[in-house]
Design a protein around this motif. Sequence first.
Motif, PDB file in Angstrom:
ATOM      1  N   TRP A 115       0.834  -1.211   0.000  1.00  8.26           N
ATOM      2  CA  TRP A 115       0.000   0.000   0.000  1.00  8.26           C
ATOM      3  C   TRP A 115       0.866   1.258   0.000  1.00  8.26           C
ATOM      4  O   TRP A 115       0.608   2.210  -0.748  1.00  8.26           O
ATOM      5  CB  TRP A 115      -0.911   0.000   1.223  1.00  8.26           C
ATOM      6  CG  TRP A 115      -2.038  -0.968   1.172  1.00  8.26           C
ATOM      7  CD1 TRP A 115      -2.673  -1.448   0.061  1.00  8.26           C
ATOM      8  CD2 TRP A 115      -2.689  -1.585   2.294  1.00  8.26           C
ATOM      9  NE1 TRP A 115      -3.655  -2.335   0.411  1.00  8.26           N
ATOM     10  CE2 TRP A 115      -3.696  -2.429   1.766  1.00  8.26           C
ATOM     11  CE3 TRP A 115      -2.512  -1.500   3.671  1.00  8.26           C
ATOM     12  CZ2 TRP A 115      -4.531  -3.183   2.597  1.00  8.26           C
ATOM     13  CZ3 TRP A 115      -3.341  -2.248   4.499  1.00  8.26           C
ATOM     14  CH2 TRP A 115      -4.341  -3.081   3.967  1.00  8.26           C
ATOM     15  N   ALA A 116       1.901   1.269   0.834  1.00  6.69           N
ATOM     16  CA  ALA A 116       2.771   2.434   0.928  1.00  6.69           C
ATOM     17  C   ALA A 116       3.556   2.648  -0.370  1.00  6.69           C
ATOM     18  O   ALA A 116       3.727   3.781  -0.831  1.00  6.69           O
ATOM     19  CB  ALA A 116       3.734   2.279   2.104  1.00  6.69           C
ATOM     20  N   GLU A 117       4.020   1.547  -0.971  1.00 12.88           N
ATOM     21  CA  GLU A 117       4.766   1.662  -2.220  1.00 12.88           C
ATOM     22  C   GLU A 117       3.885   2.180  -3.346  1.00 12.88           C
ATOM     23  O   GLU A 117       4.300   3.025  -4.150  1.00 12.88           O
ATOM     24  CB  GLU A 117       5.359   0.303  -2.599  1.00 12.88           C
ATOM     25  CG  GLU A 117       6.234   0.349  -3.839  1.00 12.88           C
ATOM     26  CD  GLU A 117       6.896  -0.983  -4.138  1.00 12.88           C
ATOM     27  OE1 GLU A 117       7.086  -1.290  -5.324  1.00 12.88           O
ATOM     28  OE2 GLU A 117       7.219  -1.719  -3.179  1.00 12.88           O
ATOM     29  N   GLU A 118       2.656   1.694  -3.409  1.00 12.99           N
ATOM     30  CA  GLU A 118       1.726   2.180  -4.425  1.00 12.99           C
ATOM     31  C   GLU A 118       1.464   3.673  -4.265  1.00 12.99           C
ATOM     32  O   GLU A 118       1.384   4.411  -5.252  1.00 12.99           O
ATOM     33  CB  GLU A 118       0.406   1.403  -4.331  1.00 12.99           C
ATOM     34  CG  GLU A 118       0.507  -0.044  -4.792  1.00 12.99           C
ATOM     35  CD  GLU A 118      -0.685  -0.877  -4.364  1.00 12.99           C
ATOM     36  OE1 GLU A 118      -1.646  -0.300  -3.800  1.00 12.99           O
ATOM     37  OE2 GLU A 118      -0.654  -2.102  -4.581  1.00 12.99           O
ATOM     38  N   ALA A 119       1.349   4.130  -3.012  1.00 13.93           N
ATOM     39  CA  ALA A 119       1.130   5.552  -2.760  1.00 13.93           C
ATOM     40  C   ALA A 119       2.334   6.371  -3.207  1.00 13.93           C
ATOM     41  O   ALA A 119       2.187   7.429  -3.840  1.00 13.93           O
ATOM     42  CB  ALA A 119       0.848   5.786  -1.281  1.00 13.93           C
ATOM     43  N   ALA A 120       3.549   5.909  -2.881  1.00  6.86           N
ATOM     44  CA  ALA A 120       4.761   6.631  -3.271  1.00  6.86           C
ATOM     45  C   ALA A 120       4.910   6.692  -4.780  1.00  6.86           C
ATOM     46  O   ALA A 120       5.267   7.738  -5.340  1.00  6.86           O
ATOM     47  CB  ALA A 120       5.984   5.967  -2.636  1.00  6.86           C
ATOM     48  N   LEU A 121       4.636   5.587  -5.459  1.00  2.07           N
ATOM     49  CA  LEU A 121       4.726   5.558  -6.923  1.00  2.07           C
ATOM     50  C   LEU A 121       3.694   6.484  -7.553  1.00  2.07           C
ATOM     51  O   LEU A 121       3.973   7.146  -8.563  1.00  2.07           O
ATOM     52  CB  LEU A 121       4.547   4.131  -7.433  1.00  2.07           C
ATOM     53  CG  LEU A 121       5.713   3.176  -7.166  1.00  2.07           C
ATOM     54  CD1 LEU A 121       5.334   1.745  -7.521  1.00  2.07           C
ATOM     55  CD2 LEU A 121       6.949   3.604  -7.956  1.00  2.07           C
ATOM     56  N   ALA A 122       2.499   6.533  -6.966  1.00  3.06           N
ATOM     57  CA  ALA A 122       1.467   7.438  -7.480  1.00  3.06           C
ATOM     58  C   ALA A 122       1.905   8.888  -7.301  1.00  3.06           C
ATOM     59  O   ALA A 122       1.713   9.729  -8.202  1.00  3.06           O
ATOM     60  CB  ALA A 122       0.144   7.186  -6.765  1.00  3.06           C
ATOM     61  N   GLY A 123       2.501   9.199  -6.150  1.00  5.48           N
ATOM     62  CA  GLY A 123       3.000  10.545  -5.928  1.00  5.48           C
ATOM     63  C   GLY A 123       4.087  10.914  -6.913  1.00  5.48           C
ATOM     64  O   GLY A 123       4.124  12.035  -7.439  1.00  5.48           O
ATOM     65  N   LEU A 124       4.978   9.961  -7.201  1.00  7.53           N
ATOM     66  CA  LEU A 124       6.054  10.197  -8.162  1.00  7.53           C
ATOM     67  C   LEU A 124       5.484  10.421  -9.557  1.00  7.53           C
ATOM     68  O   LEU A 124       5.930  11.321 -10.284  1.00  7.53           O
ATOM     69  CB  LEU A 124       7.013   9.012  -8.161  1.00  7.53           C
ATOM     70  CG  LEU A 124       8.165   9.063  -9.176  1.00  7.53           C
ATOM     71  CD1 LEU A 124       9.040  10.277  -8.930  1.00  7.53           C
ATOM     72  CD2 LEU A 124       8.995   7.788  -9.104  1.00  7.53           C
TER      73      LEU A 124
END
Length: 224
Positions: free
Chosen positions: A82-91
Amino acid sequence: MAGRLRQPTGRYGGRTAEERQAERRRRFLDAALQLFGDSPGFRSTTVAALSEAAGLSTRQFYEEFRTLEDVLAALHLQVNDWAEEAALAGLAEAQGLPLPERATAIFRAYAANVTGDPRRIRITFVEIIGVSARLEEQRLARRARWVDFICAAAAEAVEHGEAAPRDYRIAATAFIGSVNGLLHDWSAGWVDATLDQVVEELVRQLLGILRPAGWHPDDLPAPP
């Protein structure tokens, strides 16, 4: 000699056996997030208590998992996903922006996801610690994946003349430790700051790593 019974493969109630199995697994993980991530915690939870919280039987538990440690392992990976998906979306949303804005977008998205549910922080930073050699290996492997994420972002910044060229692996490992520690302490109420201030501090630290004193960024090429 009779063979082992096979799991039903047809549809029941409009759902396939695979869909029903996925639903049971989700319910066990949802219950584990509550019990492991809040009260009573992983070490004080029993299979019976988890099954009851999920609204399922212990027999169904053992159809999905061997032990409670397997549940914690699966939940730890899910929280990190979940956290990785959020970071990738932010990027992705910040592509094309200068490095400080990209870094801010990544950490704002990551921090909001991780701190939005205190149970996730407890799973990632507290409950997973010291359980077994197997889970410690998983924890370190997942942290290495975050190190790779930072190194990839640094490599992109170097390519665009926004950061000093060097091997960032050690620095990224140290930085991830700072991220985890600061977010855990902030969530626990030990840091007197807003989440935006925490994100600003993390971005400041990262930029200090990528742009050491005395280094000046190359002139960026003019846009086409």
